[in-house]
Enzyme design. Structure first.
Site, PDB file in Angstrom:
ATOM      1  N   CYS A  18      -1.519  -7.958  17.466  1.00 46.66           N
ATOM      2  CA  CYS A  18      -2.493  -6.926  17.813  1.00 46.66           C
ATOM      3  C   CYS A  18      -2.053  -5.568  17.302  1.00 46.66           C
ATOM      4  O   CYS A  18      -0.907  -5.165  17.516  1.00 46.66           O
ATOM      5  CB  CYS A  18      -2.652  -6.874  19.327  1.00 46.66           C
ATOM      6  SG  CYS A  18      -3.539  -5.425  19.917  1.00 46.66           S
ATOM      7  N   CYS A  21      -0.939  -3.270  20.162  1.00 48.45           N
ATOM      8  CA  CYS A  21       0.418  -3.597  20.629  1.00 48.45           C
ATOM      9  C   CYS A  21       1.444  -3.050  19.645  1.00 48.45           C
ATOM     10  O   CYS A  21       2.488  -2.510  20.040  1.00 48.45           O
ATOM     11  CB  CYS A  21       0.582  -5.112  20.753  1.00 48.45           C
ATOM     12  SG  CYS A  21      -0.520  -5.869  21.960  1.00 48.45           S
ATOM     13  N   ASP A 443       2.829  18.787 -16.731  1.00 47.65           N
ATOM     14  CA  ASP A 443       3.953  19.206 -17.557  1.00 47.65           C
ATOM     15  C   ASP A 443       3.630  18.786 -18.997  1.00 47.65           C
ATOM     16  O   ASP A 443       2.785  17.914 -19.217  1.00 47.65           O
ATOM     17  CB  ASP A 443       5.228  18.520 -17.054  1.00 47.65           C
ATOM     18  CG  ASP A 443       6.460  19.001 -17.789  1.00 47.65           C
ATOM     19  OD1 ASP A 443       6.451  20.141 -18.280  1.00 47.65           O
ATOM     20  OD2 ASP A 443       7.419  18.223 -17.886  1.00 47.65           O
TER      21      ASP A 443
END
Length: 742
Positions: A18, A21, A443
């Site tokens: 779950c 949980c 860059d």
């Protein structure tokens, strides 16, 4: 802050069923003594934390108090991280200054989750099917008993007892979960559902009670199957990391060993059609290497002596002898797997919203259910039976599981889909940043350009031709590894291949002298040659008529030629920037420390909106901040080795390539193949992920709101409440799992 003995530890929570949980376990694990930065990857059932000591027993007790049937085992891949070098699970190596949590020393912390998840008191016990119990016998037996209750010849009390038996068989895991919640002094969905079932039978709604138990158990089983399928798709990535390697001993004999036993410097043999076990360098043999599992590039590349191979790549037809450059745990495949596993730790604002919402939502709907059962009948608005039934429907429909599981699973699925395309995204927060971004800064060297130089033009003095100038310069620079020297030699070689330079006229050198910081002095075919920069010419009193050239050639004390250089454009740069503009990027900038003339020359060949050249690191940082202030969420794309402050300042720092650990650590997003084409693809995928997240949130809230309102008004049956809980969860999980198909 962790002390010098802090260790990154991983624990597999087998049987965790779950998400609520799991959220409670994550929050409570962060509070254990000596723990820093706990984070749970629910789809993989993996708890990651930093701790001084092994906490298997403590976490087992913690899990037992939250959900019954979880088995805690240490997972492989834990590694020591000490002192200030410990990477936070939040920021994975660098602190960000735009709202990312950070602590002392620049390391972020996950402890905020303990507050966000503490109120998630809804809970499941997913023993029904899935990983825990194998075949769902309780569901099958319960369904059979439920159907038997419809037999027409049964005497009056028999259907009631059959419904009761059906509910008991199907809801047995719920009872176990409710007892675990009582033991852990928490009220979760198991206990609430058990109360709802008991009340349903008490008020004579036996068939409804049995149906709720069956539908709830069936829905939980289907949800676990859907989540398990998503997890297995991610686990396919593990196949890129071989378990074994073939080592060549000093006596020449071969032995098969575990990949984890390979040491740096070991000589290995990679048979044809086998995966590369560790990062290595080819010593003997030739083959073609398929690195698609790492980079997303389908074309095999040639490998021969001197080639560098990354672990996880697939060897072609030729056997190779290689030298190990990294141990298995530090090689590319292991780093990729670790990044995907730990990506759940870097939660985005959508995930945080759900946990904050659930913290308020859960107690509110529970209180409303109680009030719904008590207030109307006490006020004389109806009978107790009617309002208790409405409250039970309201209670069953209230769980926020669809949100708590589908939102993180959506991000997790998106990260898995991106990794298969050659893009590593380090967490949900960076998916959000990619989706929001409308500006990007690049860059130049190693990003928009390859880092190699080419000869753009050769300026000649009277009396010398191009072929002679190239030959003399190439001969003078024959031992130099400077990029300009390499470019001159390549230009000379290309001229020879095309027949524009005659090999018979190639000069021979009798002496070469390196002049540090200046260039080369040589005697070639009896002629005094100088080849180098402007300072070399000035030092020898030679006037040059060509300003700002990269390399000058002087022969017998007179200027003979000047070589104008330009950076080689990355082959994917033009297409990538064009696609970013098509995706709605308002501004694309180049930030570079190179000369403005060179930067403008590169920008002129690309769809770059602004150029900032001659920048020191602090100048790049200031330019990026200005870009963010004007355009909002902004990406910075660099080679992943330099520009760490700029990568950190960006909403998402994008690093090019997978050649080193530094490249992987530096960015929030890593383009593993070094191809800029992957960046627009990552942006598109991130926007799809956010679309799924927003849809799942809106869908779950809309359905729950509708059922809760209908339940309060007496128009929603119990099965509708079950659909609002597990049905919406299943549909949301399936919708999230679609991202694996991207």
């Amino acid at each position: 802050m962790a002390n010098a003995s802090a260790v990154k530890r991983k624990y597999r929570l087998e049987g965790l069923g779950c998400p609520n949980c799991g959220a409670k376990i994550e929050a409570r694990a962060a509070k254990l003594p000596g723990v820093r930065d706990a984070a749970l990857n629910y789809p993989e059932k993996l708890l990651i934390l930093y701790s001084e000591n092994d906490l298997t027993a403590d976490i087992q007790r913690l899990c037992d108090s939250v959900e019954d049937g979880i088995r805690v085992t240490p997972a492989t891949g834990s590694g020591a991280v000490s002192g200030d070098g410990a990477h936070s699970l939040r920021d994975h190596g660098h602190a960000h200054g735009h709202g990312r949590e950070s602590g002392a020393g620049g390391h972020g912390h996950i402890r905020g989750h303990e507050h966000e998840h503490a109120a998630l008191e809804h809970s499941h016990s997913h023993d029904h099917g899935g990983e825990k119990s194998g075949f769902p016998w309780g569901l099958v037996i319960g369904a059979a008993l439920f159907l038997l209750a419809f037999l027409p010849f049964l005497p009056s009390p028999a259907p009631f007892f059959l419904y009761l038996a059906a509910a008991a068989a199907a809801a047995y895991p719920v009872v176990r979960g409710a007892l675990a919640e009582i033991k852990g002094k928490s009220m979760g969905e198991n206990l609430l559902l058990l109360i709802a079932l008991a009340a349903a039978f008490a008020i004579g709604e036996a068939m409804e009670g049995a149906m709720v138990a069956l539908l709830f158990t069936l829905g939980e089983l289907l949800e676990e199957i859907a989540v398990g399928r998503s997890r297995r798709q991610i686990e396919q990535l593990a196949k890129i990391r071989p378990d074994r390697a073939c080592r060549i001993r000093e006596d020449g004999a071969e032995e098969e060993i575990l990949a984890d036993e390979v040491r740096v410097g070991d000589i290995l043999r990679i048979p044809a059609h086998e995966r590369v076990a560790v990062d290595c360098t080819v010593l003997q043999g030739e083959s073609e290497i398929d690195a698609s599992a790492l980079t997303g590039e389908s074309r095999p590349v040639y490998a021969g002596p001197g080639s560098t191979l990354l672990s996880g790549a697939m060897n072609g037809n030729g056997a190779l002898t290689v030298r190990a450059d990294n141990r298995a745990a530090s090689s590319a495949a292991a780093r990729i797997l670790d990044m995907v596993s730990e990506s759940a730790a870097r939660k985005g604002s959508s995930e945080k919203f759900i946990t904050r919402f659930a913290r308020i939502y859960t107690p509110v709907v529970t209180l409303l259910a109680v009030l719904l059962a008590l207030v109307p009948p006490l006020a004389g608005l109806g009978g107790w039976h009617e309002w208790i039934y409405r409250a039970l429907v309201f209670l069953v429909a209230s769980c926020p599981c669809a949100l708590v599981i589908s939102v993180p699973l959506s991000f997790y699925s998106g990260i898995g889909a991106a990794s298969r395309k050659g893009v590593l995204i380090k967490g949900g927060r960076y998916i959000e940043a990619l989706a929001r971004a409308r500006a990007a800064a690049f860059d130049k060297t190693g990003t928009l350009t390859t880092g190699r130089l080419t000869v753009a033009r050769v300026d000649l003095a009277p009396g010398i031709d191009r072929q002679t100038a190239l030959c003399l310069a190439a001969m003078a620079e024959q031992h130099s590894s400077h990029p300009a020297a390499l470019a001159i030699r390549k230009e000379a070689e290309d001229a020879a291949k095309t027949g524009t330079a005659s090999p018979s006229s190639s000069p021979s050198s009798s002496s070469l002298t390196e002049l540090p910081g200046l260039g080369v002095s040589a005697v070639i075919s009896g002629r005094a040659v100088l080849c180098g920069g402007k300072r070399l010419m000035d030092a020898n009193g030679i006037a040059v008529p060509w300003p700002d050239a990269a390399v000058y050639l002087a022969v017998d004390g007179k200027a003979a030629a000047a070589f104008q250089m330009e950076s080689e454009l990355h082959p994917d740069a033009a297409g990538a920037l064009s696609r970013l503009h098509a995706l709605g990027f308002r501004r694309i900038a180049m930030l570079t420390g190179d000369r403005k003339a060179e930067a403008d020359r590169i920008a002129g060949r690309l769809e770059v909106d602004e150029v900032h050249a001659d920048l020191l690191p602090e100048g790049k940082l200031a330019a990026l901040r200005a870009l963010k202030a004007e355009n909002g969420a902004t990406l910075f794309v660099g080679d992943g080795i330099n520009d760490a402050p700029v990568l950190a300042e960006a909403d998402a720092g994008v690093a090019m390539g997978l050649g080193s650990a530094a490249a992987i650590e530096a960015g929030d997003v890593v383009l593993t193949s070094g191809s800029l084409e992957k960046l627009p693809a990552a942006v598109r995928l991130s926007r799809r992920v956010m679309g799924v997240v927003r849809f799942n949130i809106a869908f779950a809230l809309a359905v729950k709101a509708a059922v809760l309102i209908l339940a309060a008004l007496g128009f929603a049956p119990m099965w509708a409440a079950v659909f609002a809980d597990v049905g919406v969860s299943i549909l949301s999980v399936i919708n999230a799992a679609r991202l694996f198909l991207q």
